[in-house]
Design an enzyme around this catalytic site. Structure first.
Site, PDB file in Angstrom:
ATOM      1  N   LYS A 493       0.838  -1.196   0.000  1.00  0.00           N
ATOM      2  CA  LYS A 493       0.000   0.000   0.000  1.00  0.00           C
ATOM      3  C   LYS A 493       0.875   1.248   0.000  1.00  0.00           C
ATOM      4  CE  LYS A 493      -0.153  -0.297   5.014  1.00  0.00           C
ATOM      5  NZ  LYS A 493      -0.891  -0.732   6.178  1.00  0.00           N
ATOM      6  N   ARG A 591     -10.545   0.993  14.833  1.00  0.00           N
ATOM      7  CA  ARG A 591     -10.484   1.741  13.577  1.00  0.00           C
ATOM      8  C   ARG A 591     -11.613   1.203  12.717  1.00  0.00           C
ATOM      9  NH1 ARG A 591      -4.801   1.789  10.348  1.00  0.00           N
ATOM     10  NH2 ARG A 591      -5.340  -0.372  10.019  1.00  0.00           N
ATOM     11  N   TYR A 717      15.155  31.874   3.390  1.00  0.00           N
ATOM     12  CA  TYR A 717      13.969  32.656   3.735  1.00  0.00           C
ATOM     13  C   TYR A 717      13.969  33.114   5.198  1.00  0.00           C
ATOM     14  CZ  TYR A 717      11.411  31.482  -0.547  1.00  0.00           C
ATOM     15  OH  TYR A 717      10.991  31.369  -1.841  1.00  0.00           O
ATOM     16  N   MET A 766      10.805  25.116  -0.923  1.00  0.00           N
ATOM     17  CA  MET A 766       9.913  24.156  -1.581  1.00  0.00           C
ATOM     18  C   MET A 766      10.698  23.149  -2.420  1.00  0.00           C
ATOM     19  SD  MET A 766       6.796  24.895  -4.212  1.00  0.00           S
ATOM     20  CE  MET A 766       5.828  25.909  -3.126  1.00  0.00           C
TER      21      MET A 766
HETATM   22  C1  LIG Z   1      -0.179  -1.488   7.051  1.00  0.00           C
HETATM   23  C2  LIG Z   1      -0.777  -2.680   7.639  1.00  0.00           C
HETATM   24  C3  LIG Z   1       0.017  -3.777   8.044  1.00  0.00           C
HETATM   25  C4  LIG Z   1       1.512  -3.742   8.027  1.00  0.00           C
HETATM   26  O1  LIG Z   1       2.001  -3.121   9.176  1.00  0.00           O
HETATM   27  P1  LIG Z   1       3.568  -2.976   9.445  1.00  0.00           P
HETATM   28  O2  LIG Z   1       3.657  -2.389  10.790  1.00  0.00           O
HETATM   29  O3  LIG Z   1       4.078  -2.075   8.405  1.00  0.00           O
HETATM   30  O4  LIG Z   1       4.113  -4.340   9.355  1.00  0.00           O
HETATM   31  C5  LIG Z   1      -0.626  -4.913   8.476  1.00  0.00           C
HETATM   32  N1  LIG Z   1      -1.969  -4.969   8.542  1.00  0.00           N
HETATM   33  C6  LIG Z   1      -2.756  -3.948   8.185  1.00  0.00           C
HETATM   34  C7  LIG Z   1      -4.227  -4.080   8.297  1.00  0.00           C
HETATM   35  C8  LIG Z   1      -2.194  -2.758   7.735  1.00  0.00           C
HETATM   36  O5  LIG Z   1      -2.971  -1.753   7.378  1.00  0.00           O
END
Ligand SMILES: *Cc1c(COP(=O)(O)O)cnc(C)c1O
Length: 822
Positions: A493, A591, A717, A766
């Site tokens: 992701k 969550r 700046y 930037m």
């Molecule tokens: C991002 C995520 C992980 C991975 O977590 P890490 O700490 O990066 O290993 C595992 N499970 C879910 C649901 C996640 O969103």
């Protein structure tokens, strides 16, 4: 050099089933690399993660007829014209076969082992020794239990000298490599902490490594290294030793003086009473040490000190990388500046062929003469042409006299040039459009000028991604799995935590991970469009994107009844049935997720439909990386286990259970269940210790301009950069729009310039920022490391009081990603 199947049966001690005659030229251990089916012998190796027997049917269909197996296929009658050599252990059989090949040669063989520098020493020895001798050497860094036999198998009737490297990661491994290499000259480069996991001490590892030298005539090593010296002494070898030393003038090779200057290092030595010297165009200590090992070998082989000096001065850095770069006009460039020999050409073409997303693009190979192969050029280029044809190359651009003379052998679109400059002048490179271009040339041809021309230059700041390190990290965590059949989801992701999802996904797919996971449907669809076929989980499935998910077979996480109803509705509308979903339970993170109490209602709802089917059930740990929350984490695990059992009880098929993220895999091995989800660990950060594993990403840039600024002036700046002395200030092209957090400015953090710390001065802008290089020897154009091997990303996240995840995912899209593998 080929062997016939009878001989191979005998050597491997196999029980032969089938009696077709066969001559074997090629050995295959990875079915995807198949090239010449008729002359190939496939070894069905069983590894922790895979079983070569699975690919027999496919290979048979593609024309392979010879197999070494540990179990015969059930339907063996189907393969009437094939040979199956049945052995207890195909890997051992492969090793025996290679050992047999080695026995047939009475030529000097150099065996190199050690923690670092093996490949450089091997390649430099090749550069120093090759013009007079025909050398067979390990391709790239093929030094494993499989790589070594494959390398030694390359020895042929022309071989006059062998150079092979041996790498080990566990006790007992050298014992199997030694009879395959059987070195007459042994080189131990050094002993360090790499691959230490499976050794109880450095001493143990060193003792294991020196086993390679059991039957050597001579052993070469750094006599000033006490550990190495004592291990060699303890091993009681009778071989001659050339232990070079900078301290002990009694040693056979005494290094009198090492003098570095701007452009290189001059080394004075005494050997057999003679005082000589040489120079190398490098100044780092590792290169100096590597050159000393090479010197000792060359002297032992009686190369004259004058010739050694002449060739040392021309040593070239070893670019081990196969780089994938963005080219101009939509081209993808694969740059392999490694030596151009047949074996490495094969590897590079295989790499190109496997980039399945590029299947519809034209594949162009730019290839120079292959030098010093020992074969007649007629035979060599016939083989090259065969290889090029069978690897699906559509067009060849040949450079050099010899390859040009063999032009007629290539039956594809082609053009040939006598020299690199002739090619550049021809203008045909400007006509390349949307192609995959593999650039592979011997050093003398200076193909870097071609790469320069074709490369798209947008921004001097780049993020480099080391794909080997990624695989090392994957294996690090695979080794932490208690059961071999525990599956793994790799989290890609957020563009693979900033590293770029396609190349990372492709690499993971090649490693056969069970699942990939992305955040949203579009990320998954992009991977599919690019050719990724692995199973993909969508962690945040949008109600508007169900169609995309069905179309591309992207399996959604489902965390609420509302989402479930929408999904079922959409699936029924499209006539989709049994679509796999992943049920998420909230066990304390609060969550997303079903409540544990929802299970009976969920089972009941799922029974009343056939659109979707639970493939897995999972939850997420809120504090697995922190010992303070251990009691809480254990409660989460218990809650999960009970809820998962309730869901499972409602179904006959197995529903996979998973709860561990990276920290969980390591800290709660009892909770690995059927599957684990690896995220940050893959990208090199151990979330529990905040230490680095194998670093994967390096953010780097270059110095644009340097100016002297007097003490009373300010920088940047709001005149924030106040100087307390006359300073040298460098400007570098990276700013907060690239993901360099503005809070790092004003001396809160530093970057590395030529290995030294350069603090950020004033506010980060930037697109640009300024650093203090007053105490650093540097010039415009020098490289700057923002984070990487020597400046871990965790240093920056600590300063920012955040987590490395945030720093990694902040590197913006305009920063070009460059991928490489060793
Ligand atoms: C991002 C995520 C992980 C991975 O977590 P890490 O700490 O990066 O290993 C595992 N499970 C879910 C649901 C996640 O969103």
């Amino acid at each position: 050099m080929s062997s016939n199947i009878e001989e191979i049966t005998l050597v491997t001690g196999a029980e032969r089933h089938g009696n077709a005659s066969a001559q074997i030229d090629w050995i295959l251990t990875d079915s995807r690399s198949l090239c010449f089916p008729e002359e190939t012998l496939f070894f069905a190796l069983k590894t922790k993660r895979n079983d070569g027997h699975k690919y027999i049917d496919d290979l048979y269909t593609r024309g392979v007829r010879n197999f070494v197996v540990s179990t015969l296929p059930e339907n063996i009658a189907r393969y009437a014209d094939a040979n199956f050599l049945l052995v207890a252990d195909p890997l051992k059989a492969l090793q025996k076969l290679a050992a047999r090949r080695r026995e047939q040669f009475d030529v000097p063989v150099i065996g190199i082992t050690g923690s670092n520098g093996k490949t450089v020493v091997k390649e430099w020895l090749y550069q120093l020794l090759s013009p007079e001798r025909i050398i067979t050497r390990s391709p790239r860094s093929y030094n494993s239990q499989i790589g070594v036999p494959l390398s030694v198998w390359l020895m042929n009737e022309h071989t006059e000298l062998g150079i092979f490297e041996a790498g080990i990661s566990e006790m007992g491994e050298m014992e199997s490599l030694t009879p395959i290499i059987r070195p007459t000259i042994g080189v131990l480069t050094n002993i360090g902490w790499a691959h230490q996991e499976n050794f109880s001490s450095l001493q143990d590892k060193c003792m294991e490594k020196v086993q390679l030298f059991k039957d050597c005539d001579v052993i070469i090593y750094n006599g000033d290294n006490e550990l190495i010296s004592s291990c060699i002494a303890k091993s009681l070898f009778t071989a001659r030793e050339i232990a070079w030393s900078m301290k002990d003038s009694e040693r056979p090779l005494f290094i009198e003086k090492i003098q570095k200057d701007d452009t290189g290092t001059t080394i004075k030595y005494r050997y057999l009473g003679f005082f000589k010297e040489y120079r190398i165009p490098f100044i780092d200590d590792a290169s100096i040490e590597n050159s000393l090992n090479c010197l000792a070998v060359a002297l032992y082989l009686m190369v004259s000190p004058e010739l050694i000096a002449e060739r040392m001065a021309r040593l070239e850095p070893i670019a081990m990388r196969l780089e994938v770069k963005e080219g101009k006009n939509g081209c993808v460039l694969i740059n392999d500046s490694y030596n151009s020999d047949f074996a490495s050409l094969d590897i590079a073409l295989d790499f190109m062929a496997r980039r399945s997303e590029d299947k519809h693009r034209k594949r162009t190979l730019i290839l120079s003469d292959i030098l010093e192969s020992g074969q007649t050029s007629k035979l060599l280029y016939r083989q090259v042409a065969d290889l090029v044809h069978s690897r699906g190359v559509n067009r060849i651009i040949g450079v050099g006299k010899e390859i040009s003379e063999s032009a007629s052998r290539f039956e594809i679109e082609k053009s040939f040039f006598r020299s690199t400059s002739e090619l550049l002048e021809s203008g045909i490179l400007n006509g390349l459009r949307n192609e995959v271009v593999l650039i592979k040339g011997a050093r003398a041809f200076h193909f870097d000028t071609i790469t320069d021309l074709l490369e798209l230059k947008v921004h001097e700041t780049i993020l480099e991604i080391n794909l080997n390190a990624l695989v090392d990290n994957l294996n690090h965590y695979r080794n932490k799995l208690k059961r071999q059949d525990t599956k793994m989801v790799c989290m890609v992701k957020a563009s693979a935590y900033g590293a770029g999802s396609f190349e990372v996904a492709k690499t993971l797919e090649d490693q056969r991970v069970d699942y990939l996971a992305v955040a949203v449907a579009d990320e998954g669809a992009d991977l599919r469009k690019a050719g990724i076929q692995s199973s993909i989980i969508i962690m945040n499935p949008e109600v508007t994107a169900f169609h995309t998910m069905f179309d591309y077979k992207l399996e959604p996480e489902v965390y609420s009844f509302h989402l479930l109803e929408e999904l079922i509705k959409a699936a029924e509308r499209e006539g989709v049935t049994n679509f796999p979903i992943h049920v998420k339970i909230d066990t304390g993170m609060h969550r997303l997720g079903f409540a544990p109490e929802d299970m009976s209602r969920l089972v009941e709802r799922l029974h009343r439909q056939s659109a979707v089917i639970p493939r897995s059930v999972f939850s997420h740990l809120a504090g697995s990386d922190d010992a303070r929350f251990d009691a809480f984490t254990r409660r989460q695990i218990e809650t999960f286990e009970a809820a998962a059992a309730e869901l499972q009880a409602g179904f006959n098929h197995k529903i996979l259970r998973h709860i561990c993220n990276t920290a969980g895999i390591e800290r709660y091995p009892g909770a690995q269940f059927d599957m684990v989800r690896l995220g940050i660990g893959l990208y090199g950060v151990d979330p529990f210790t905040n230490k680095m594993l194998h670093n994967v990403t390096t953010l780097k840039t270059t110095i644009l301009q340097i100016r002297d600024v007097p003490a009373e002036e300010t920088v940047g700046y709001s005149r924030k950069g106040i100087l307390n002395r006359d300073s040298r200030i460098a400007a570098i092209p990276i700013g907060y729009a690239d993901g360099l957090n503005r809070h790092l400015g004003n001396g809160h953090a530093y970057c590395l310039v030529n290995g030294q710390k350069a603090p950020y001065v004033g506010n980060i802008c930037m697109d640009v920022c300024m650093i203090d290089v007053t105490d650093i020897d540097c010039k415009e154009g020098d490289k700057v490391i923002i984070f990487g091997d020597d400046l871990p990303v965790t240093v920056l996240s600590d300063i920012l009081e955040t987590i490395p995840y945030e720093v990694l995912t902040s590197v913006s899209n305009r920063v070009k990603r460059i991928y490489y593998q060793d």
